[in-house]
Design a protein around this motif. Structure first.
Motif, mmCIF file in Angstrom:
data_model
loop_
_atom_site.group_PDB
_atom_site.id
_atom_site.type_symbol
_atom_site.label_atom_id
_atom_site.label_comp_id
_atom_site.label_asym_id
_atom_site.label_seq_id
_atom_site.Cartn_x
_atom_site.Cartn_y
_atom_site.Cartn_z
ATOM 1 N N ALA A 80 -4.349 -5.156 -3.753
ATOM 2 C CA ALA A 80 -2.944 -5.493 -3.503
ATOM 3 C C ALA A 80 -2.127 -5.306 -4.769
ATOM 4 N N GLN A 103 -1.817 4.707 -3.055
ATOM 5 C CA GLN A 103 -1.849 4.053 -1.746
ATOM 6 C C GLN A 103 -2.718 2.789 -1.702
ATOM 7 N N GLN A 105 -3.855 -0.948 -0.547
ATOM 8 C CA GLN A 105 -3.868 -1.508 0.801
ATOM 9 C C GLN A 105 -2.615 -2.342 1.088
ATOM 10 N N TRP A 106 -2.169 -3.100 0.086
ATOM 11 C CA TRP A 106 -1.017 -3.979 0.260
ATOM 12 C C TRP A 106 -0.010 -3.762 -0.862
ATOM 13 N N ASP A 139 4.823 -3.469 2.285
ATOM 14 C CA ASP A 139 4.361 -4.275 3.411
ATOM 15 C C ASP A 139 5.193 -5.537 3.537
ATOM 16 N N LEU A 140 5.722 -6.018 2.405
ATOM 17 C CA LEU A 140 6.539 -7.223 2.398
ATOM 18 C C LEU A 140 7.499 -7.159 1.233
ATOM 19 N N ALA A 175 11.194 -2.020 5.223
ATOM 20 C CA ALA A 175 9.927 -2.633 4.827
ATOM 21 C C ALA A 175 9.233 -3.136 6.085
ATOM 22 N N ARG A 176 7.915 -3.274 6.046
ATOM 23 C CA ARG A 176 7.198 -3.730 7.238
ATOM 24 C C ARG A 176 7.510 -5.181 7.567
ATOM 25 N N THR A 197 9.434 -9.911 10.778
ATOM 26 C CA THR A 197 8.718 -8.663 11.037
ATOM 27 C C THR A 197 9.569 -7.817 11.983
ATOM 28 N N LEU A 229 -3.315 -11.924 0.300
ATOM 29 C CA LEU A 229 -3.513 -10.712 1.100
ATOM 30 C C LEU A 229 -4.764 -9.971 0.640
ATOM 31 N N ARG A 234 -4.306 -12.575 6.811
ATOM 32 C CA ARG A 234 -3.195 -11.891 7.453
ATOM 33 C C ARG A 234 -1.888 -12.315 6.791
ATOM 34 N N LEU A 235 -0.840 -11.534 7.044
ATOM 35 C CA LEU A 235 0.424 -11.729 6.332
ATOM 36 C C LEU A 235 0.978 -13.141 6.527
#
Length: 276
Positions: A80, A103, A105-106, A139-140, A175-176, A197, A229, A234-235
């Motif tokens: 992360a 790249q 993962q988080w 991701d956030l 953003a996700r 989200t 994370l 999970r988020l």
């Protein structure tokens, strides 16, 4: 599932250095370590800073930011990444380029713009680069209310209804997910954050901790989320665990005697004991 290996997962913080030790890289390393991660770092700027304010900012040359990123990613298995202060548009572009290359993962982006003291930490001209280059990779993102307002060109909310009105414009940043931090609504007895989200939003509630030692709260929360994370949560769970950790760090903040301004939170409250 949470991370079950004996070796803590590796979390990279990309941020500025706070010479006072309460925010930035220093706060991130403390928070990641206290919550079970292994912290490594890439420094984007060197600040002359203490609990009373920021007196100077020296951005690290972009080529050295890039070489730090290459050194870390080429050797360490980073799970992360937390991104904090990036200072200018050139550094933002370099960081975004390396995130696309490696790249992880988080990716958690704390769009740091203003210090607790009110000092500007991101050049206004760089906000568009942040929105276009880096936020869509995240991701956030974890803006506080003034940062969220600056990102979408709105007025800073003064109540939770106005806070909720930012949901759709923030989603449009691509953003996700967004964790919109409500700590600036200081007229309320709660300090609630809004997790947004693509199709859902939910308040993460907590009691407000009354203390002036709030330096580095945003850095600490986003770094703790990245740590959780990386451990496999999970988020939503990672955000809740990080919020609980920050609440405890704030609750114990007055046990520290650091500086004459906004002191830091107590990152290591769980294992702290006075040496006499």
């Amino acid at each position: 599932m949470p991370h079950l290996q004996d070796t803590p997962p590796i979390v990279l913080t990309i941020a500025g250095s706070d010479s006072g030790g309460g925010a930035g890289i220093q706060a991130d390393i403390k928070a990641i370590s206290a919550t079970g991660g292994y912290a490594c770092s890439v420094i984007t700027a060197i600040t002359s800073q203490n609990t009373q304010g920021v007196s100077a900012i020296h951005p690290v040359p972009t080529e050295h930011v890039a070489s730090q990123l290459d050194a870390v990613f080429s050797d360490l298995q980073v799970i992360a990444v937390k991104v904090g202060m990036l200072a200018d548009a050139d550094i933002i572009r370099v960081v975004a380029k390396k995130i696309r290359q490696y790249q992880p993962q988080w990716l958690v982006v704390d769009p740091v713009m203003v210090a607790t003291s009110g000092d500007l930490l991101l050049q206004r001209s760089a906000i568009e680069s942040l929105k276009n280059e880096l936020i869509p990779l995240a991701d956030l993102i974890t803006p506080n209310l003034p940062e969220a307002a600056a990102l979408i060109g709105a007025n800073t909310p003064t109540n939770e209804d106005q806070m909720g009105a930012l949901i759709e414009p923030l989603r449009a940043l691509q953003a996700r997910a967004v964790l919109l931090k409500g700590g600036h609504l200081d007229q309320t007895s709660d300090s609630n954050d809004l997790l947004v989200t693509n199709h859902h939003s939910e308040l993460i509630r907590s009691q407000r901790v009354v203390t002036t030692n709030t330096h580095g709260t945003g850095c600490t929360l986003s770094a703790a989320i990245a740590s959780y994370l990386a451990q496999g949560h999970r988020l939503h769970k990672a955000a809740c665990l990080a919020k609980q950790y920050l609440t405890q760090a704030l609750t114990h903040a007055d046990e520290l005697d650091v500086g004459r301004g906004h002191g830091p939170v107590h990152h290591f409250f769980a294992g702290y004991s006075h040496v006499r």
